[in-house]
Design a protein around this motif. Structure first.
Motif, PDB file in Angstrom:
ATOM      1  N   ILE B 173      -5.583  -5.766   3.527  1.00 12.75           N
ATOM      2  CA  ILE B 173      -5.355  -4.408   3.466  1.00 12.75           C
ATOM      3  C   ILE B 173      -3.629  -4.271   3.431  1.00 12.75           C
ATOM      4  O   ILE B 173      -3.147  -3.577   2.727  1.00 12.75           O
ATOM      5  CB  ILE B 173      -6.061  -3.412   4.447  1.00 12.75           C
ATOM      6  N   ILE B 174      -3.144  -4.847   4.688  1.00 11.22           N
ATOM      7  CA  ILE B 174      -1.560  -4.459   4.927  1.00 11.22           C
ATOM      8  C   ILE B 174      -0.966  -5.057   3.653  1.00 11.22           C
ATOM      9  O   ILE B 174      -0.042  -4.333   3.176  1.00 11.22           O
ATOM     10  CB  ILE B 174      -1.145  -5.303   6.102  1.00 11.22           C
ATOM     11  N   LEU B 175      -1.158  -6.228   3.035  1.00 14.43           N
ATOM     12  CA  LEU B 175      -0.245  -6.833   2.096  1.00 14.43           C
ATOM     13  C   LEU B 175      -0.448  -6.190   0.755  1.00 14.43           C
ATOM     14  O   LEU B 175       0.698  -5.948   0.281  1.00 14.43           O
ATOM     15  CB  LEU B 175      -0.582  -8.385   1.971  1.00 14.43           C
ATOM     16  N   THR B 176      -1.880  -5.901   0.344  1.00 12.75           N
ATOM     17  CA  THR B 176      -1.717  -5.219  -1.128  1.00 12.75           C
ATOM     18  C   THR B 176      -1.331  -3.703  -0.833  1.00 12.75           C
ATOM     19  O   THR B 176      -0.567  -3.311  -1.955  1.00 12.75           O
ATOM     20  CB  THR B 176      -3.089  -5.284  -1.361  1.00 12.75           C
ATOM     21  N   ALA B 177      -1.474  -2.962   0.354  1.00 18.14           N
ATOM     22  CA  ALA B 177      -0.908  -1.829   0.346  1.00 18.14           C
ATOM     23  C   ALA B 177       0.427  -1.654   0.554  1.00 18.14           C
ATOM     24  O   ALA B 177       1.294  -0.776  -0.437  1.00 18.14           O
ATOM     25  CB  ALA B 177      -1.535  -0.870   1.564  1.00 18.14           C
ATOM     26  N   GLU B 178       1.038  -2.635   1.216  1.00 17.37           N
ATOM     27  CA  GLU B 178       2.515  -2.669   1.183  1.00 17.37           C
ATOM     28  C   GLU B 178       3.366  -2.948  -0.403  1.00 17.37           C
ATOM     29  O   GLU B 178       4.093  -2.200  -0.607  1.00 17.37           O
ATOM     30  CB  GLU B 178       3.148  -3.765   1.934  1.00 17.37           C
ATOM     31  N   GLU B 179       2.577  -3.888  -0.885  1.00 13.28           N
ATOM     32  CA  GLU B 179       3.063  -4.336  -2.178  1.00 13.28           C
ATOM     33  C   GLU B 179       3.107  -3.227  -3.158  1.00 13.28           C
ATOM     34  O   GLU B 179       3.707  -2.737  -3.848  1.00 13.28           O
ATOM     35  CB  GLU B 179       2.058  -5.358  -2.778  1.00 13.28           C
ATOM     36  N   THR B 180       1.945  -2.281  -3.262  1.00 11.43           N
ATOM     37  CA  THR B 180       1.757  -1.166  -4.234  1.00 11.43           C
ATOM     38  C   THR B 180       2.892  -0.069  -3.621  1.00 11.43           C
ATOM     39  O   THR B 180       3.250   0.679  -4.427  1.00 11.43           O
ATOM     40  CB  THR B 180       0.345  -0.517  -4.236  1.00 11.43           C
ATOM     41  N   LEU B 181       2.719   0.260  -2.246  1.00 12.91           N
ATOM     42  CA  LEU B 181       3.626   1.404  -1.794  1.00 12.91           C
ATOM     43  C   LEU B 181       5.071   0.864  -2.114  1.00 12.91           C
ATOM     44  O   LEU B 181       5.821   1.941  -2.715  1.00 12.91           O
ATOM     45  CB  LEU B 181       3.818   1.322  -0.376  1.00 12.91           C
ATOM     46  N   LYS B 182       5.418  -0.266  -2.151  1.00 17.75           N
ATOM     47  CA  LYS B 182       7.059  -0.748  -2.524  1.00 17.75           C
ATOM     48  C   LYS B 182       7.122  -0.555  -3.933  1.00 17.75           C
ATOM     49  O   LYS B 182       8.203  -0.262  -4.407  1.00 17.75           O
ATOM     50  CB  LYS B 182       7.164  -2.373  -2.426  1.00 17.75           C
ATOM     51  N   VAL B 215      -3.724   0.838  -3.153  1.00 16.72           N
ATOM     52  CA  VAL B 215      -4.064   0.729  -1.814  1.00 16.72           C
ATOM     53  C   VAL B 215      -5.731   0.719  -1.900  1.00 16.72           C
ATOM     54  O   VAL B 215      -6.413  -0.352  -1.157  1.00 16.72           O
ATOM     55  CB  VAL B 215      -3.721   1.994  -1.013  1.00 16.72           C
ATOM     56  N   ILE B 216      -6.315   1.488  -2.754  1.00 11.06           N
ATOM     57  CA  ILE B 216      -7.883   1.440  -2.797  1.00 11.06           C
ATOM     58  C   ILE B 216      -8.490  -0.019  -3.247  1.00 11.06           C
ATOM     59  O   ILE B 216      -9.240  -0.302  -2.690  1.00 11.06           O
ATOM     60  CB  ILE B 216      -8.269   2.404  -3.810  1.00 11.06           C
ATOM     61  N   THR B 217      -7.733  -0.654  -4.101  1.00 11.64           N
ATOM     62  CA  THR B 217      -8.034  -2.035  -4.676  1.00 11.64           C
ATOM     63  C   THR B 217      -7.903  -2.757  -3.346  1.00 11.64           C
ATOM     64  O   THR B 217      -9.038  -3.429  -3.291  1.00 11.64           O
ATOM     65  CB  THR B 217      -7.123  -2.498  -5.584  1.00 11.64           C
ATOM     66  N   ALA B 222     -11.018  -6.191   0.471  1.00 15.02           N
ATOM     67  CA  ALA B 222     -11.185  -6.405   1.696  1.00 15.02           C
ATOM     68  C   ALA B 222     -12.714  -6.076   2.316  1.00 15.02           C
ATOM     69  O   ALA B 222     -13.483  -7.000   2.868  1.00 15.02           O
ATOM     70  CB  ALA B 222     -10.222  -5.781   2.731  1.00 15.02           C
ATOM     71  N   VAL B 223     -13.155  -5.137   1.919  1.00 18.47           N
ATOM     72  CA  VAL B 223     -14.647  -4.861   2.002  1.00 18.47           C
ATOM     73  C   VAL B 223     -15.575  -5.746   1.554  1.00 18.47           C
ATOM     74  O   VAL B 223     -16.490  -6.349   2.219  1.00 18.47           O
ATOM     75  CB  VAL B 223     -14.983  -3.506   1.579  1.00 18.47           C
ATOM     76  N   ALA B 224     -15.300  -5.930   0.189  1.00 19.33           N
ATOM     77  CA  ALA B 224     -15.994  -7.065  -0.277  1.00 19.33           C
ATOM     78  C   ALA B 224     -16.110  -8.478   0.230  1.00 19.33           C
ATOM     79  O   ALA B 224     -17.116  -8.975   0.359  1.00 19.33           O
ATOM     80  CB  ALA B 224     -15.739  -6.961  -1.960  1.00 19.33           C
ATOM     81  N   VAL B 296     -11.992  -0.342 -11.265  1.00 18.71           N
ATOM     82  CA  VAL B 296     -11.987   1.100 -11.836  1.00 18.71           C
ATOM     83  C   VAL B 296     -11.065   1.942 -11.314  1.00 18.71           C
ATOM     84  O   VAL B 296     -10.366   2.638 -11.844  1.00 18.71           O
ATOM     85  CB  VAL B 296     -13.672   1.461 -11.892  1.00 18.71           C
ATOM     86  N   LEU B 297     -11.015   1.864 -10.009  1.00 14.86           N
ATOM     87  CA  LEU B 297     -10.288   2.849  -9.080  1.00 14.86           C
ATOM     88  C   LEU B 297      -8.954   2.572  -9.016  1.00 14.86           C
ATOM     89  O   LEU B 297      -8.180   3.319  -8.696  1.00 14.86           O
ATOM     90  CB  LEU B 297     -10.863   3.288  -7.646  1.00 14.86           C
ATOM     91  N   GLY B 298      -8.538   1.217  -9.356  1.00 16.13           N
ATOM     92  CA  GLY B 298      -7.185   0.695  -8.906  1.00 16.13           C
ATOM     93  C   GLY B 298      -6.296   0.826 -10.224  1.00 16.13           C
ATOM     94  O   GLY B 298      -5.216   0.282 -10.131  1.00 16.13           O
ATOM     95  N   ARG B 299      -6.509   1.488 -11.248  1.00 19.21           N
ATOM     96  CA  ARG B 299      -5.628   1.693 -12.379  1.00 19.21           C
ATOM     97  C   ARG B 299      -4.352   2.498 -11.759  1.00 19.21           C
ATOM     98  O   ARG B 299      -4.370   3.525 -11.265  1.00 19.21           O
ATOM     99  CB  ARG B 299      -6.341   2.508 -13.437  1.00 19.21           C
ATOM    100  N   GLN B 300      -3.330   1.708 -11.777  1.00 18.41           N
ATOM    101  CA  GLN B 300      -2.067   2.071 -11.385  1.00 18.41           C
ATOM    102  C   GLN B 300      -1.505   3.421 -12.364  1.00 18.41           C
ATOM    103  O   GLN B 300      -1.703   3.493 -13.536  1.00 18.41           O
ATOM    104  CB  GLN B 300      -0.842   1.289 -11.579  1.00 18.41           C
TER     105      GLN B 300
END
Ligand SMILES: Nc1ncnc2c1ncn2[C@@H]1O[C@H](COP(=O)(O)OP(=O)(O)OP(=O)(O)O)[C@@H](O)[C@H]1O
Ligand SMILES: [Mg+2]
Lengths: 313, 302
Positions: B173-182, B215-217, B222-224, B296-300
């Motif tokens: 979660i941390i790494l993917t969220a950081e990547e997208t926020l950046k 972030v949702i992606t 991570a949940v999966a 589906v939800l992860g489209r930027q």
């Protein structure tokens, strides 16, 4: 006049200017060392030509900058730029001379750049906005900004315009204010049926007008506009110019433009900046400021005359 | 236009015409077709294992997917029937606990790394540790939580299982969220600052909503991943043949799909082995659903 001769002339003027500068800078440094309060006094290296005197009662903002640095790079030096109330102040000058830098200093936008350093004062209604006690966030609520590149938020057109209103907890009729802002940015007719669409789905020129609508929606006291029309067609440009003329009735506008005609059409006062490359650096400074009429018809400085002649020919 | 004139025009056109019509067998075109063919072949080869696993699971476990299997308690040794109900609920609860812990912490950490102090010592260290942790054997998360929680609480529990899963979910979660926020464009943030937003307001109103799909992606992946973990649960939640019983039940050993599969597949009874297949199918479907949702939800949006 051919290009080489022109360049030669500019160079010689620069040299002459720099000879004056050098001596002046030394005294400046001395005073700096002796007394940190010199920050707030007028830099004495500013030439008579650059000091454009206006009635202090009529200035909303008074920018007296000694030096602006990006890291070690001296971007702009020694400029006095008063912004008069209910007027449009135009900033012109060659690319890279620091027009955007100076404009962004007026609402402390540059604070977001870590290497940025400002020496001098910018007073806004008598308060130095670079004073330690000032919250830059509040400064930006009163002094709005339209950026050089369109930057709508990734949200609906409506939400883009309503953003600032919501931020300021606006209680009145939101729809009305959004419509008014979009109308004054000459965008209403194009987007009135798709206010829910993303702001990013618009064309570049439409995005820029959306950004203008977003900025004027909160009715900022001073609006800083950095080449707001560079992505617009002539019709939209005219409409935005009309908007500026309308805005100055109640507010104050500072406008960076590369379009000399635009400056003559809308600006009451024009500030001409240029670049000093004599010391290896590329340092911008204010060459001359005055009534737009005077700047274009009868500039005091040779540099100004040459720049304007070059741009118009 | 007369015929003669148009013919003359045509000739002129032909003379100035550029050779744009390539032949399919010509060098460049042929090569590109061969490469396309090879990549197609390799893509099919790569998806072969996935589809054969799916096929096998449906073939062996599909028949047992019915209401009883999904809800009933697991059977005892020689019993017929029974189901995997407690395991489904247990997995859901422990993944839920893991998410409740790791999502807020992970997103806040990502905001710190991307927005607040990206170059600080603390950020560099946290980023490095998160990267190391993604490559960590998951069993170590179980051992760690066992040592810290299970030993001190003197019991296996859903809490311990959920926390072990949280440890595993956090770095993703941390790494993917950081990547997208950046990736949220600076000029968008500048616009918000220019309107007079504080940094917190910029993050809440612009950075986070704009980067939300990414972030949702990360969260869904991570949940999966957590849903399919078995090793960390082995040391923390153990297993149970009963449903979780209220809040207090969270403090007791808890069933999960992955441990049920592990336990039942090793038993010498057909009924249990069939249930293990059915549980595998359910687990894979859950993971698949989260992966599809992530896509589906992860489209930027920018
Ligand atoms: N963020 C930054 N970091 C470092 N240097 C910068 C930064 N922004 C601007 N500069 C430098 O400051 C100088 C002035 O730039 P500025 O953008 O103010 O010019 P400008 O007059 O607005 O030019 P243009 O007409 O092309 O927009 C340039 O030399 C530029 O390289
Ligand atoms: Mg600029």
């Amino acid at each position: 006049m051919n290009a080489t001769a022109e360049a030669g002339l500019i160079e010689s003027t620069l040299l002459e200017r720099n000879r004056n500068m050098d001596t002046n800078r030394e005294t400046q440094m001395d005073t700096d060392r002796d007394d940190h309060q010199s920050r707030t006094s007028t830099p004495d290296s500013i030439t008579a030509a650059a000091a454009w005197h206006v009635d202090p009662q009529q200035t909303v903002m008074d920018c007296r900058l000694n030096k602006i640095f990006y890291g070690d790079f001296l971007a702009v030096r020694d400029s006095l730029v008063p912004i008069e109330k209910n007027k449009i102040t135009g900033f012109i000058g060659p690319s890279g001379c620091g027009k955007s830098t100076v404009l962004r200093s007026l609402n402390r936008m540059n604070d977001l750049i870590p290497v940025f350093r400002f020496e001098g004062t910018v007073t806004y209604h008598g308060q130095d906005i670079y004073d330690k006690s000032i919250d830059p966030v509040l400064v930006r609520r009163y002094i709005g900004m339209v950026f050089q590149q369109p930057n709508p938020f990734s949200m609906s057109i409506y939400d883009n315009v309503a953003f600032g209103l919501r931020l300021n907890r606006f209680k009145g009729d939101m729809n009305e204010r959004v419509e008014k802002a979009l109308r004054s940015a000459a965008l209403w007719n194009e987007v009135k049926d798709k206010l829910k669409n993303s702001g990013l789905s618009l064309s570049g020129g439409q995005q820029q007008r959306l950004c203008i609508a977003r900025a004027v929606a909160t009715e900022p006291d001073v609006l800083l506009m950095d080449e707001p029309c560079s992505a617009l067609d002539p019709i939209a440009t005219r409409q935005v110019e009309e908007l500026m003329l309308e805005l100055k009735e109640n507010y104050t506008v500072a406008l960076v433009t590369h379009n000399m005609q635009q400056a003559t059409r809308v600006a009451d006062t024009t500030a001409f900046f240029s670049v000093d490359i004599s010391e290896g650096g590329r340092t911008g400074y204010l060459v001359e400021m005055g009534d737009t009429q005077q700047i274009f018809a009868d500039p005091r400085e040779k540099l100004t005359r040459e720049y304007i002649a070059g741009e118009f020919s | 236009m007369t015929r003669v004139a148009s013919e003359a025009l045509l000739e002129q056109d032909l003379a100035s015409m550029k050779p744009l019509q390539g032949s399919l067998l010509e060098g460049r075109s042929l090569k590109s077709r061969i490469y396309t063919g090879i990549t197609w072949g390799l893509a099919i080869l790569a998806s072969l294992p996935l589809f054969s696993v799916l096929y096998m699971l449906i073939a062996k476990g599909g028949a047992r997917i019915n209401w009883e299997t999904l809800t009933a308690l697991p059977p005892a040794a020689f019993e017929f029937g029974g189901g995997i109900g407690p395991a489904i609920v247990g997995t859901a609860i422990m993944v839920g606990i893991g998410s409740a812990i790791s999502i807020p912490i992970g997103i806040l950490a990502a905001i710190y790394l991307a927005e607040v102090a990206p170059h600080s010592k603390l950020a560099e260290t946290a980023r490095f540790l998160a990267k190391v942790l993604t490559g960590f054997p998951s069993i170590l998360a179980g051992v760690f939580v066992y040592a810290v929680l299970v030993v001190s609480m003197k019991t296996y529990s859903a809490w311990a299982g959920g926390i072990a899963l949280a440890v595993l979910m956090l770095p993703t979660i941390i790494l993917t969220a950081e990547e997208t926020l950046k990736q949220v464009p600076q000029k968008m943030k500048d616009a918000a600052y220019g309107m007079g937003c504080t940094r917190a307001q910029v993050v809440a109103a612009v950075t986070l909503p704009t980067g939300l799909p990414g972030v949702i992606t990360g969260v869904l992946l991570a949940v999966a991943g957590a849903a399919g973990e078995s090793a960390p649960l082995l040391f923390t939640a153990l297993f149970s043949t009963y449903y979780v019983n209220g809040l207090e039940g969270l403090g007791q050993p808890t069933a999960s799909l992955s441990i049920l599969i592990y336990n039942f597949s090793g038993m010498p009874y057909d009924n249990q082995i069939e249930l293990a297949w059915a549980a595998s199918l359910v687990l894979v479907l859950i993971i698949l659903v989260f992966n599809i949702l992530a896509r589906v939800l992860g489209r930027q949006k920018f």
